[in-house]
Motif scaffolding. Structure first.
Motif, PDB file in Angstrom:
ATOM      1  N   ARG A 167      30.369   7.641 -23.326  1.00 53.57           N
ATOM      2  CA  ARG A 167      30.764   7.129 -24.645  1.00 53.57           C
ATOM      3  C   ARG A 167      30.342   5.671 -24.812  1.00 53.57           C
ATOM      4  NH1 ARG A 167      35.372  10.346 -23.668  1.00 53.57           N
ATOM      5  NH2 ARG A 167      36.491   8.545 -22.809  1.00 53.57           N
ATOM      6  N   LYS A 168      30.504   4.898 -23.740  1.00 45.24           N
ATOM      7  CA  LYS A 168      30.133   3.483 -23.796  1.00 45.24           C
ATOM      8  C   LYS A 168      28.639   3.311 -24.053  1.00 45.24           C
ATOM      9  CE  LYS A 168      30.217  -0.803 -21.112  1.00 45.24           C
ATOM     10  NZ  LYS A 168      30.530  -1.427 -19.797  1.00 45.24           N
ATOM     11  N   ARG A 169      27.824   4.080 -23.304  1.00 47.17           N
ATOM     12  CA  ARG A 169      26.365   3.975 -23.462  1.00 47.17           C
ATOM     13  C   ARG A 169      25.929   4.468 -24.840  1.00 47.17           C
ATOM     14  NH1 ARG A 169      24.279   4.004 -17.997  1.00 47.17           N
ATOM     15  NH2 ARG A 169      22.155   4.342 -18.779  1.00 47.17           N
ATOM     16  N   GLN A 170      26.548   5.533 -25.330  1.00 45.61           N
ATOM     17  CA  GLN A 170      26.226   6.066 -26.655  1.00 45.61           C
ATOM     18  C   GLN A 170      26.546   5.046 -27.747  1.00 45.61           C
ATOM     19  OE1 GLN A 170      28.480   9.688 -26.772  1.00 45.61           O
ATOM     20  NE2 GLN A 170      26.995  10.847 -25.549  1.00 45.61           N
ATOM     21  N   ASN A 171      27.691   4.392 -27.600  1.00 48.21           N
ATOM     22  CA  ASN A 171      28.083   3.368 -28.578  1.00 48.21           C
ATOM     23  C   ASN A 171      27.125   2.184 -28.567  1.00 48.21           C
ATOM     24  OD1 ASN A 171      30.323   4.770 -29.527  1.00 48.21           O
ATOM     25  ND2 ASN A 171      31.718   3.854 -28.019  1.00 48.21           N
ATOM     26  N   GLU A 172      26.664   1.815 -27.371  1.00 49.44           N
ATOM     27  CA  GLU A 172      25.711   0.706 -27.256  1.00 49.44           C
ATOM     28  C   GLU A 172      24.400   1.038 -27.978  1.00 49.44           C
ATOM     29  OE1 GLU A 172      25.361   0.200 -23.072  1.00 49.44           O
ATOM     30  OE2 GLU A 172      27.127  -1.113 -22.897  1.00 49.44           O
ATOM     31  N   ILE A 173      23.955   2.291 -27.819  1.00 52.48           N
ATOM     32  CA  ILE A 173      22.722   2.725 -28.492  1.00 52.48           C
ATOM     33  C   ILE A 173      22.918   2.730 -30.013  1.00 52.48           C
ATOM     34  CG2 ILE A 173      21.166   4.682 -28.854  1.00 52.48           C
ATOM     35  CD1 ILE A 173      21.660   5.405 -25.868  1.00 52.48           C
ATOM     36  N   LYS A 174      24.066   3.235 -30.464  1.00 55.16           N
ATOM     37  CA  LYS A 174      24.347   3.259 -31.907  1.00 55.16           C
ATOM     38  C   LYS A 174      24.395   1.857 -32.498  1.00 55.16           C
ATOM     39  CE  LYS A 174      26.903   7.625 -31.979  1.00 55.16           C
ATOM     40  NZ  LYS A 174      28.246   8.248 -32.168  1.00 55.16           N
ATOM     41  N   GLU A 175      24.985   0.920 -31.753  1.00 51.62           N
ATOM     42  CA  GLU A 175      25.049  -0.467 -32.222  1.00 51.62           C
ATOM     43  C   GLU A 175      23.653  -1.079 -32.345  1.00 51.62           C
ATOM     44  OE1 GLU A 175      27.592  -2.599 -29.608  1.00 51.62           O
ATOM     45  OE2 GLU A 175      29.429  -1.568 -30.254  1.00 51.62           O
ATOM     46  N   LYS A 176      22.800  -0.779 -31.371  1.00 59.17           N
ATOM     47  CA  LYS A 176      21.428  -1.287 -31.411  1.00 59.17           C
ATOM     48  C   LYS A 176      20.654  -0.678 -32.586  1.00 59.17           C
ATOM     49  CE  LYS A 176      21.042  -4.125 -27.904  1.00 59.17           C
ATOM     50  NZ  LYS A 176      20.615  -5.540 -28.101  1.00 59.17           N
ATOM     51  N   GLU A 177      20.879   0.608 -32.861  1.00 56.01           N
ATOM     52  CA  GLU A 177      20.215   1.269 -33.986  1.00 56.01           C
ATOM     53  C   GLU A 177      20.656   0.652 -35.316  1.00 56.01           C
ATOM     54  OE1 GLU A 177      21.342   5.306 -33.308  1.00 56.01           O
ATOM     55  OE2 GLU A 177      19.476   5.795 -32.252  1.00 56.01           O
ATOM     56  N   LEU A 178      21.955   0.398 -35.432  1.00 59.77           N
ATOM     57  CA  LEU A 178      22.479  -0.214 -36.647  1.00 59.77           C
ATOM     58  C   LEU A 178      21.909  -1.618 -36.832  1.00 59.77           C
ATOM     59  CD1 LEU A 178      24.418  -0.175 -39.064  1.00 59.77           C
ATOM     60  CD2 LEU A 178      26.225  -1.013 -37.536  1.00 59.77           C
ATOM     61  N   GLU A 179      21.841  -2.370 -35.746  1.00 61.90           N
ATOM     62  CA  GLU A 179      21.293  -3.727 -35.785  1.00 61.90           C
ATOM     63  C   GLU A 179      19.832  -3.709 -36.238  1.00 61.90           C
ATOM     64  OE1 GLU A 179      19.840  -6.917 -32.468  1.00 61.90           O
ATOM     65  OE2 GLU A 179      21.811  -6.016 -32.143  1.00 61.90           O
ATOM     66  N   ALA A 180      19.063  -2.753 -35.724  1.00 60.46           N
ATOM     67  CA  ALA A 180      17.640  -2.648 -36.086  1.00 60.46           C
ATOM     68  C   ALA A 180      17.476  -2.276 -37.555  1.00 60.46           C
ATOM     69  CB  ALA A 180      16.949  -1.613 -35.202  1.00 60.46           C
ATOM     70  N   ARG A 181      18.303  -1.334 -38.041  1.00 58.10           N
ATOM     71  CA  ARG A 181      18.217  -0.927 -39.451  1.00 58.10           C
ATOM     72  C   ARG A 181      18.581  -2.077 -40.379  1.00 58.10           C
ATOM     73  NH1 ARG A 181      20.624   3.939 -37.593  1.00 58.10           N
ATOM     74  NH2 ARG A 181      22.658   3.239 -38.360  1.00 58.10           N
ATOM     75  N   GLU A 182      19.614  -2.815 -40.014  1.00 58.85           N
ATOM     76  CA  GLU A 182      20.046  -3.946 -40.845  1.00 58.85           C
ATOM     77  C   GLU A 182      18.985  -5.043 -40.877  1.00 58.85           C
ATOM     78  OE1 GLU A 182      23.785  -5.069 -39.172  1.00 58.85           O
ATOM     79  OE2 GLU A 182      24.943  -3.660 -40.410  1.00 58.85           O
ATOM     80  N   TYR A 183      18.359  -5.279 -39.729  1.00 58.23           N
ATOM     81  CA  TYR A 183      17.324  -6.300 -39.675  1.00 58.23           C
ATOM     82  C   TYR A 183      16.098  -5.880 -40.490  1.00 58.23           C
ATOM     83  CZ  TYR A 183      14.321  -9.970 -37.790  1.00 58.23           C
ATOM     84  OH  TYR A 183      13.496 -11.064 -37.666  1.00 58.23           O
ATOM     85  N   ASN A 184      15.751  -4.604 -40.408  1.00 61.24           N
ATOM     86  CA  ASN A 184      14.628  -4.080 -41.182  1.00 61.24           C
ATOM     87  C   ASN A 184      14.888  -4.229 -42.684  1.00 61.24           C
ATOM     88  OD1 ASN A 184      12.062  -2.335 -41.239  1.00 61.24           O
ATOM     89  ND2 ASN A 184      13.443  -1.181 -42.553  1.00 61.24           N
ATOM     90  N   SER A 185      16.126  -3.939 -43.086  1.00 62.03           N
ATOM     91  CA  SER A 185      16.498  -4.081 -44.500  1.00 62.03           C
ATOM     92  C   SER A 185      16.481  -5.544 -44.916  1.00 62.03           C
ATOM     93  CB  SER A 185      17.887  -3.478 -44.737  1.00 62.03           C
ATOM     94  OG  SER A 185      18.286  -3.622 -46.071  1.00 62.03           O
ATOM     95  N   LYS A 186      16.923  -6.413 -44.022  1.00 64.02           N
ATOM     96  CA  LYS A 186      16.946  -7.849 -44.310  1.00 64.02           C
ATOM     97  C   LYS A 186      15.540  -8.396 -44.545  1.00 64.02           C
ATOM     98  CE  LYS A 186      18.209 -12.277 -42.170  1.00 64.02           C
ATOM     99  NZ  LYS A 186      18.749 -12.928 -40.947  1.00 64.02           N
ATOM    100  N   ILE A 187      14.566  -7.854 -43.809  1.00 65.01           N
ATOM    101  CA  ILE A 187      13.187  -8.340 -43.917  1.00 65.01           C
ATOM    102  C   ILE A 187      12.418  -7.640 -45.031  1.00 65.01           C
ATOM    103  CG2 ILE A 187      10.979  -8.613 -42.726  1.00 65.01           C
ATOM    104  CD1 ILE A 187      13.210 -10.390 -41.627  1.00 65.01           C
ATOM    105  N   PHE A 188      12.414  -6.307 -44.996  1.00 63.67           N
ATOM    106  CA  PHE A 188      11.539  -5.543 -45.893  1.00 63.67           C
ATOM    107  C   PHE A 188      12.265  -4.874 -47.062  1.00 63.67           C
ATOM    108  CE2 PHE A 188       9.279  -5.535 -41.770  1.00 63.67           C
ATOM    109  CZ  PHE A 188       8.087  -6.126 -42.178  1.00 63.67           C
ATOM    110  N   GLY A 189      13.569  -5.074 -47.166  1.00 62.69           N
ATOM    111  CA  GLY A 189      14.309  -4.492 -48.279  1.00 62.69           C
ATOM    112  C   GLY A 189      14.030  -5.221 -49.585  1.00 62.69           C
ATOM    113  N   MET A 190      14.559  -4.663 -50.670  1.00 62.57           N
ATOM    114  CA  MET A 190      14.405  -5.320 -51.968  1.00 62.57           C
ATOM    115  C   MET A 190      15.044  -6.702 -51.915  1.00 62.57           C
ATOM    116  SD  MET A 190      15.174  -2.288 -54.724  1.00 62.57           S
ATOM    117  CE  MET A 190      14.965  -3.431 -56.087  1.00 62.57           C
ATOM    118  N   GLU A 191      14.297  -7.702 -52.381  1.00 64.77           N
ATOM    119  CA  GLU A 191      14.765  -9.089 -52.362  1.00 64.77           C
ATOM    120  C   GLU A 191      14.966  -9.592 -50.929  1.00 64.77           C
ATOM    121  OE1 GLU A 191      16.330 -10.847 -55.415  1.00 64.77           O
ATOM    122  OE2 GLU A 191      15.366  -9.368 -56.680  1.00 64.77           O
TER     123      GLU A 191
END
Length: 208
Positions: A83-107
């Protein structure tokens, strides 16, 4: 087709109203392709885009490594560690998606950087367009490479205030409000009388 219909309507209106307008068109893609400033801005944009894309690629690369490591070690892990390792992976995925949106999202940052780099270039182009239209006595100039169509209009043909008045909207500034300057292209043709709104006419007659 859209720009053709606009031209057709404007031409019909000018003929029916008894006054002639002078139209022209330009190709902004061709113009900017010849501008060193524009090409330099494009090069800078590409650098920022590639840099940010590499950062996002690295983030997803790290996620991929974490997933492969987890799958290889899964049989050896306790339920709590899984569960700990799965949560760590999910957190990293969320971080990557948010960063991608921050850079290449609208505005996003890429959009803001493009505005920053292109602003002085497009202001330079607009000044040249305004000068050419004044020299050639053009009332309207169209850009054949753009869906937006119009890139210059003579402000003497702006009837926005008439429409606003017809809608019953009061244009008088509120008390203690700072005066707002009307932003637009100055008519450099002194021989053409400016359009006077109905409110200006009534004020003038009272002063007389």
């Amino acid at each position: 087709m859209k720009k053709f219909l606009i031209l057709l309507v404007l031409s019909s209106a000018s003929i029916s109203s008894g006054w002639a307008q002078k139209f022209g068109y330009t190709d902004m893609e061709y113009i900017t392709s010849k501008m060193p400033d524009y090409q330099l801005a494009q090069t800078e944009m590409k650098k920022f885009s590639e840099k940010w894309a590499k950062e996002i690629q690295d983030k997803y690369g790290e996620i991929d490594r974490m997933q492969r490591t987890y799958m290889a070690e899964e049989v050896l892990l306790t339920e709590e560690l899984k569960r700990k390792r799965q949560n760590e992976i999910k957190e990293k995925e969320l971080e990557a998606r948010e960063y991608n949106s921050k850079i290449f999202g609208m505005e996003g940052l890429l959009f803001q950087k493009k505005k920053e780099l292109m602003k002085p270039v497009m202001e330079k182009v607009q000044r040249a367009v305004t000068k050419v239209c004044a020299q050639r006595r053009l009332d309207m100039l169209f850009d054949k490479s753009s869906e937006s169509g119009l890139i210059y209009t003579n402000p003497k043909h702006d009837y926005s205030d008439y429409v606003i008045e017809e809608l019953g909207i009061d244009l008088k500034p509120a008390k203690n409000a700072l005066p707002k300057e009307k932003i637009g292209v100055v008519d450099t043709n002194p021989t053409t009388p400016p359009v006077t709104s109905p409110k200006q006419k009534s004020t003038t007659s009272k002063l007389k």
